[in-house]
Design a protein around this motif. Sequence first.
Motif, mmCIF file in Angstrom:
data_model
loop_
_atom_site.group_PDB
_atom_site.id
_atom_site.type_symbol
_atom_site.label_atom_id
_atom_site.label_comp_id
_atom_site.label_asym_id
_atom_site.label_seq_id
_atom_site.Cartn_x
_atom_site.Cartn_y
_atom_site.Cartn_z
ATOM 1 N N LEU A 208 0.827 -1.207 0.000
ATOM 2 C CA LEU A 208 0.000 0.000 0.000
ATOM 3 C C LEU A 208 0.864 1.261 0.000
ATOM 4 O O LEU A 208 0.599 2.227 -0.720
ATOM 5 C CB LEU A 208 -0.930 -0.004 1.221
ATOM 6 C CG LEU A 208 -2.105 -0.975 1.191
ATOM 7 C CD1 LEU A 208 -2.898 -0.884 2.500
ATOM 8 C CD2 LEU A 208 -3.020 -0.682 0.005
ATOM 9 N N LYS A 209 1.892 1.255 0.835
ATOM 10 C CA LYS A 209 2.809 2.398 0.874
ATOM 11 C C LYS A 209 3.468 2.607 -0.490
ATOM 12 O O LYS A 209 3.596 3.737 -0.977
ATOM 13 C CB LYS A 209 3.887 2.176 1.933
ATOM 14 C CG LYS A 209 3.397 2.155 3.364
ATOM 15 C CD LYS A 209 4.561 1.874 4.316
ATOM 16 C CE LYS A 209 4.108 1.762 5.748
ATOM 17 N NZ LYS A 209 5.237 1.422 6.656
ATOM 18 N N LEU A 210 3.850 1.494 -1.088
ATOM 19 C CA LEU A 210 4.526 1.552 -2.387
ATOM 20 C C LEU A 210 3.604 2.122 -3.457
ATOM 21 O O LEU A 210 4.021 2.966 -4.260
ATOM 22 C CB LEU A 210 4.985 0.143 -2.766
ATOM 23 C CG LEU A 210 5.900 -0.009 -3.969
ATOM 24 C CD1 LEU A 210 7.185 0.781 -3.771
ATOM 25 C CD2 LEU A 210 6.217 -1.477 -4.188
ATOM 26 N N GLU A 211 2.354 1.684 -3.449
ATOM 27 C CA GLU A 211 1.406 2.166 -4.454
ATOM 28 C C GLU A 211 1.159 3.663 -4.303
ATOM 29 O O GLU A 211 1.012 4.384 -5.303
ATOM 30 C CB GLU A 211 0.081 1.382 -4.356
ATOM 31 C CG GLU A 211 0.170 -0.057 -4.790
ATOM 32 C CD GLU A 211 0.745 -0.201 -6.200
ATOM 33 O OE1 GLU A 211 0.298 0.521 -7.107
ATOM 34 O OE2 GLU A 211 1.683 -0.996 -6.369
ATOM 35 N N ARG A 212 1.118 4.129 -3.065
ATOM 36 C CA ARG A 212 0.918 5.588 -2.843
ATOM 37 C C ARG A 212 2.099 6.361 -3.423
ATOM 38 O O ARG A 212 1.922 7.424 -4.035
ATOM 39 C CB ARG A 212 0.740 5.875 -1.349
ATOM 40 C CG ARG A 212 -0.644 5.497 -0.805
ATOM 41 C CD ARG A 212 -0.906 6.148 0.543
ATOM 42 N NE ARG A 212 -0.029 5.592 1.597
ATOM 43 C CZ ARG A 212 -0.395 4.549 2.353
ATOM 44 N NH1 ARG A 212 -1.552 3.961 2.177
ATOM 45 N NH2 ARG A 212 0.422 4.116 3.282
ATOM 46 N N GLU A 213 3.270 5.844 -3.221
ATOM 47 C CA GLU A 213 4.468 6.511 -3.751
ATOM 48 C C GLU A 213 4.501 6.456 -5.276
ATOM 49 O O GLU A 213 4.867 7.444 -5.935
ATOM 50 C CB GLU A 213 5.732 5.877 -3.179
ATOM 51 C CG GLU A 213 5.923 6.153 -1.701
ATOM 52 C CD GLU A 213 7.240 5.558 -1.184
ATOM 53 O OE1 GLU A 213 8.128 5.299 -2.017
ATOM 54 O OE2 GLU A 213 7.333 5.368 0.034
ATOM 55 N N MET A 214 4.123 5.297 -5.822
ATOM 56 C CA MET A 214 4.130 5.143 -7.277
ATOM 57 C C MET A 214 3.117 6.094 -7.921
ATOM 58 O O MET A 214 3.352 6.620 -8.990
ATOM 59 C CB MET A 214 3.809 3.692 -7.663
ATOM 60 C CG MET A 214 4.832 2.658 -7.193
ATOM 61 S SD MET A 214 6.419 2.813 -8.061
ATOM 62 C CE MET A 214 5.991 2.068 -9.605
#
Length: 217
Positions: A211-217
């Motif tokens: 989830l954190k990664l998707e927000r950053e992406m």
Amino acid sequence: GNYARESFKFHKTDNGIWFMEELCYYLCRNVHLLDRDIMKEELIQWIDEQCGMQSVAKKLRELMHSGGTLTAFVSIILEECYFKTAEEVRQISATLRENDNLSIYERRKNRGDYLLAHKKYALAVIEYTRLYMDLDGRARKLESLILHNMACAYVKLFQFKTAADSFLQAYEKNGDKEEIRCFLLCKRMELPKKEYIELTSTNDLYYEEGLKLEREM
């Protein structure tokens, strides 16, 4: 200098060195592995008698007999042969000083790091793989660093599955969530979207970091 009548070998497994430029190349290529073992009369005698570089041999003998440093020994050879610029010699000298207190395994990792930084990704993978196998579970922290950097090299070679596996192995050794983020990034590149979502759903940690990664992406 002259082309030697007889080659010089640092180790039994090394190819023979036949002239001073080859010696300089060897020293520069192996700067992360060098130690005081190269400061020996056999090498100086070869430089003197085989290559005809008496002035260089004289300086090296004086340095060795006065207890000089490895850094000074290598610098004399490189400077006398004009093989590197003054700035490059300074950089090599700095590397040698940094390596003084490192183990052979740490120096080998530095060599892998050097290859990685200079975009020699396949050679870096080979260096890291051999080192990891030689450690064989004896240095957990160093092994995790090797696995991480090896994975970075695999990423540069677009081998995302292999890179992901290495990042996951690094996490198993150091517990750093950054390894999981890198693992998921590789999986995101490797897998179709549906399979990637299924993967992140199988594990709470994957889901959270995903989830954190998707927000950053």
